[in-house]
Design an enzyme around this catalytic site. Sequence first.
Site, short mmCIF file in Angstrom:
data_model
loop_
_atom_site.label_atom_id
_atom_site.label_comp_id
_atom_site.label_asym_id
_atom_site.label_seq_id
_atom_site.Cartn_x
_atom_site.Cartn_y
_atom_site.Cartn_z
N PHE A 1 14.21 4.79 9.96
CA PHE A 1 12.89 4.31 9.54
C PHE A 1 11.96 5.51 9.46
CE2 PHE A 1 8.76 2.35 9.79
CZ PHE A 1 8.91 1.21 9.03
N VAL A 2 11.24 5.63 8.34
CA VAL A 2 10.43 6.83 8.12
C VAL A 2 8.95 6.49 7.95
CG1 VAL A 2 12.31 8.20 7.16
CG2 VAL A 2 10.92 6.78 5.63
N ASP B 1 14.73 -0.32 -0.10
CA ASP B 1 15.60 -0.50 1.06
C ASP B 1 16.63 -1.59 0.72
OD1 ASP B 1 16.62 -0.58 3.59
OD2 ASP B 1 14.87 -1.47 4.54
N LYS C 1 0.81 -1.19 0.00
CA LYS C 1 0.00 0.00 0.00
C LYS C 1 0.86 1.25 0.00
CE LYS C 1 -2.93 -2.63 3.10
NZ LYS C 1 -3.25 -2.84 4.51
N GLY C 2 2.14 1.08 0.29
CA GLY C 2 3.01 2.23 0.56
C GLY C 2 3.10 3.25 -0.56
N GLU D 1 7.55 2.56 -6.54
CA GLU D 1 7.73 2.15 -5.14
C GLU D 1 7.78 3.37 -4.23
OE1 GLU D 1 7.47 0.00 -3.08
OE2 GLU D 1 8.36 -1.92 -3.56
P1 IMP Z 1 12.93 -3.78 0.35
O1 IMP Z 1 12.42 -5.04 -0.26
O2 IMP Z 1 13.86 -4.06 1.51
O3 IMP Z 1 13.54 -2.83 -0.64
O4 IMP Z 1 11.71 -3.12 1.08
C1 IMP Z 1 10.86 -2.25 0.48
C2 IMP Z 1 9.58 -2.10 1.26
O5 IMP Z 1 9.80 -2.09 2.68
C3 IMP Z 1 8.98 -0.75 0.97
O6 IMP Z 1 8.12 -0.83 -0.15
C4 IMP Z 1 8.25 -0.41 2.25
O7 IMP Z 1 6.92 -0.91 2.20
C5 IMP Z 1 9.00 -1.11 3.33
N1 IMP Z 1 9.89 -0.17 4.04
C6 IMP Z 1 11.24 -0.12 3.99
N2 IMP Z 1 11.73 0.88 4.73
C7 IMP Z 1 10.65 1.51 5.26
C8 IMP Z 1 10.52 2.67 6.13
O8 IMP Z 1 11.47 3.35 6.56
N3 IMP Z 1 9.23 3.01 6.48
C9 IMP Z 1 8.14 2.31 6.04
N4 IMP Z 1 8.24 1.24 5.21
C10 IMP Z 1 9.48 0.84 4.84
MG MG Z 2 5.99 -1.10 0.03
#
Ligand code: IMP
Ligand code: MG
Length: 185
Positions: A161-162, A112, A52-53, A108
């Site tokens: 973390f945001v 991260d 949902k982000g 996205e």
């Molecule tokens: P990745 O697979 O590690 O790149 O994670 C990506 C997903 O993790 C993002 O689409 C977010 O939903 C979640 N995420 C990563 N860091 C944060 C943060 O600081 N705040 C909120 N959601 C996060």
């Molecule tokens: Mg996400």
Amino acid sequence: MDAPNPHTFPREGDIGKILLNEETIQNRVAELGAQISADYQGRKPLLISILKGSVVFVADLLRAIDAPVEIDFMAVSSYGSGTKSSGAVKIVKDLDRAVSGRDVVLVEDIIDSGLTARYLLNYFRSQNAASLQICTLLLRDDPDREPIDIKYVGFELPPAFVIGYGLDVDQEYRNLPYIAEYARA
Ligand code: IMP
Ligand code: MG
């Protein structure tokens, strides 16, 4: 003394430093929209927003694109609750239609580890997308992340973390119009 009101918003002590205010975000989103409009001239990109982000971001980005464009949604689970990564990626909601022959832009909220994006790129590739690019509002600074080619980046972000502008902690705070550090992380 009165008991604390559980509906106070935002809850006292949750919001840390504001990293990106509303105006800064809106200006950058307008730039990204203009860039995508120019890059896809004569084509009709398919924005794929990851629920949902990225919903808040894609709603603004879509309106900043001054050209034909379509949108679809996927939901994947890559994070458990709270602020810790579970490492696993699972499709929870698939696309309405396959992406074969389409110019796909993966939208996205934040990249991260890059795990989610990498998994989805492979998925779209396996469905024979004509082209694939990533547009992420936020890119976390991480020298250890496996290299991943990201064409459109809104902002680079320190390790904190945001929350806000779509990003949540345990499903809350997506409705903040700015992006702030989560003070309890
Ligand atoms: P990745 O697979 O590690 O790149 O994670 C990506 C997903 O993790 C993002 O689409 C977010 O939903 C979640 N995420 C990563 N860091 C944060 C943060 O600081 N705040 C909120 N959601 C996060
Ligand atoms: Mg996400």
